[in-house]
Design a protein around this motif. Structure first.
Motif, short mmCIF file in Angstrom:
data_model
loop_
_atom_site.label_atom_id
_atom_site.label_comp_id
_atom_site.label_asym_id
_atom_site.label_seq_id
_atom_site.Cartn_x
_atom_site.Cartn_y
_atom_site.Cartn_z
N UNK A 10 -7.78 11.10 -0.53
CA UNK A 10 -7.64 9.71 -0.11
C UNK A 10 -8.95 9.17 0.46
N UNK A 11 -9.64 9.98 1.24
CA UNK A 11 -10.91 9.57 1.83
C UNK A 11 -11.93 9.23 0.75
N UNK A 12 -11.93 10.00 -0.33
CA UNK A 12 -12.90 9.81 -1.40
C UNK A 12 -12.43 8.85 -2.48
N UNK A 13 -11.20 8.37 -2.39
CA UNK A 13 -10.66 7.46 -3.39
C UNK A 13 -11.23 6.06 -3.20
N UNK A 14 -11.32 5.36 -4.31
CA UNK A 14 -11.80 3.98 -4.29
C UNK A 14 -10.75 3.09 -4.93
N UNK A 15 -10.88 1.83 -4.72
CA UNK A 15 -9.94 0.88 -5.32
C UNK A 15 -9.07 0.24 -4.26
N UNK A 16 -8.40 -0.83 -4.67
CA UNK A 16 -7.56 -1.60 -3.75
C UNK A 16 -6.40 -0.79 -3.19
N UNK A 17 -5.70 -0.04 -4.06
CA UNK A 17 -4.56 0.75 -3.60
C UNK A 17 -4.98 1.80 -2.59
N UNK A 18 -6.09 2.48 -2.87
CA UNK A 18 -6.58 3.52 -1.96
C UNK A 18 -6.98 2.90 -0.62
N UNK A 19 -7.64 1.76 -0.65
CA UNK A 19 -8.05 1.10 0.60
C UNK A 19 -6.84 0.63 1.41
N UNK A 20 -5.82 0.13 0.72
CA UNK A 20 -4.60 -0.29 1.42
C UNK A 20 -3.90 0.92 2.05
N UNK A 21 -3.85 2.04 1.31
CA UNK A 21 -3.21 3.25 1.84
C UNK A 21 -3.98 3.78 3.04
N UNK A 22 -5.31 3.80 2.95
CA UNK A 22 -6.13 4.26 4.08
C UNK A 22 -5.88 3.39 5.31
N UNK A 23 -5.87 2.08 5.11
CA UNK A 23 -5.65 1.17 6.23
C UNK A 23 -4.26 1.37 6.83
N UNK A 24 -3.27 1.57 5.97
CA UNK A 24 -1.90 1.77 6.44
C UNK A 24 -1.79 3.06 7.25
N UNK A 53 -3.92 4.42 9.03
CA UNK A 53 -4.64 4.29 10.31
C UNK A 53 -3.78 3.58 11.36
N UNK A 54 -2.70 2.93 10.92
CA UNK A 54 -1.82 2.24 11.86
C UNK A 54 -0.83 3.23 12.47
N UNK A 55 -0.24 2.86 13.57
CA UNK A 55 0.77 3.71 14.21
C UNK A 55 1.97 3.93 13.28
N UNK A 56 2.40 2.86 12.61
CA UNK A 56 3.52 2.97 11.67
C UNK A 56 3.18 3.93 10.53
N UNK A 57 1.98 3.82 9.99
CA UNK A 57 1.55 4.70 8.90
C UNK A 57 1.52 6.15 9.33
N UNK A 58 0.97 6.41 10.52
CA UNK A 58 0.92 7.79 11.04
C UNK A 58 2.33 8.33 11.26
N UNK A 59 3.20 7.49 11.81
CA UNK A 59 4.57 7.91 12.06
C UNK A 59 5.30 8.20 10.75
N UNK A 60 5.16 7.31 9.77
CA UNK A 60 5.83 7.52 8.49
C UNK A 60 5.31 8.75 7.75
N UNK A 61 4.00 9.01 7.85
CA UNK A 61 3.46 10.22 7.23
C UNK A 61 4.05 11.45 7.91
N UNK A 62 4.14 11.41 9.22
CA UNK A 62 4.72 12.52 9.97
C UNK A 62 6.20 12.72 9.60
N UNK A 63 6.92 11.63 9.44
CA UNK A 63 8.33 11.70 9.05
C UNK A 63 8.45 12.30 7.65
N UNK A 64 7.57 11.89 6.73
CA UNK A 64 7.60 12.45 5.37
C UNK A 64 7.35 13.95 5.37
#
Length: 184
Positions: free
Chosen positions: A69-83, A85-96
């Protein structure tokens, strides 16, 4: 003259080897296999021995996912990286991640004993079916691949076990395993 030729020959092959390897690949941080046969053998071994911890260890490739993900480029990768970095994104990743562990736990503790009534030690791999492949992300050097491991239970009953791997740098990395066996 012969020694100089050998040195140049060795340097040439070393430079090709280094050029073919992805500099973003941190192999020491990942659980990787050279072949799908080797990986499927480890998966079936964990099922035969009812070794939940071994399966979880095979699935321990979060570092790989983050490096990709860190090395990915493109709109989808940037949106995923930004997500992420948020508390919700971290929580959802942890839940997954927790859901994956619970699914594997349920597979070994209740699903597998209820599905299989004969000795799991009789299991043997009878095939490996490639199902699907797609790039992990836009412009990624890695491929997301789906497979089904075909298993015989020793009593003429075949099962399928679905997995997903990331194929990167000529290595296979398990990232997802089903929580049940498919009766074939």
């Amino acid at each position: 003259m012969t020694t100089t030729l050998k040195v140049h020959f060795i340097l040439f092959f070393l430079s090709i080897f280094i050029a073919c390897n992805d500099p973003n690949y941190n192999g020491d941080n990942y659980i990787a296999f050279d072949t799908m046969d080797e990986l499927s053998h480890k998966i079936i071994e964990s099922i035969k021995n009812n070794d939940e911890q071994k399966m979880l260890k095979l699935l321990d490739n979060n570092a790989l996912i983050f490096d990709l993900l860190t090395n990915a480029e493109g709109d989808d990768a940037n949106k995923t990286k930004a997500y992420l970095m948020t508390e919700e994104g971290k929580r959802n990743f942890s839940i997954d991640q927790m859901a994956q562990k619970q699914r594997i736990n349920a597979f070994f503790s209740t699903g597998l004993p209820n599905q299989i009534t004969i000795n799991k030690a009789a299991f043997q791999t009878i095939g490996l079916e490639f199902v699907h492949e797609q790039p992990y992300s836009e412009n990624s050097p890695a491929m997301l691949q789906s497979y089904q491991i075909r298993i015989d239970n020793g009593d003429k009953q075949a099962y399928g076990y679905d997995i997903q791997v990331i194929y990167w740098n000529n290595k296979y990395h398990l990232i997802e395993a089903a929580g049940f066996l498919n009766k074939l």
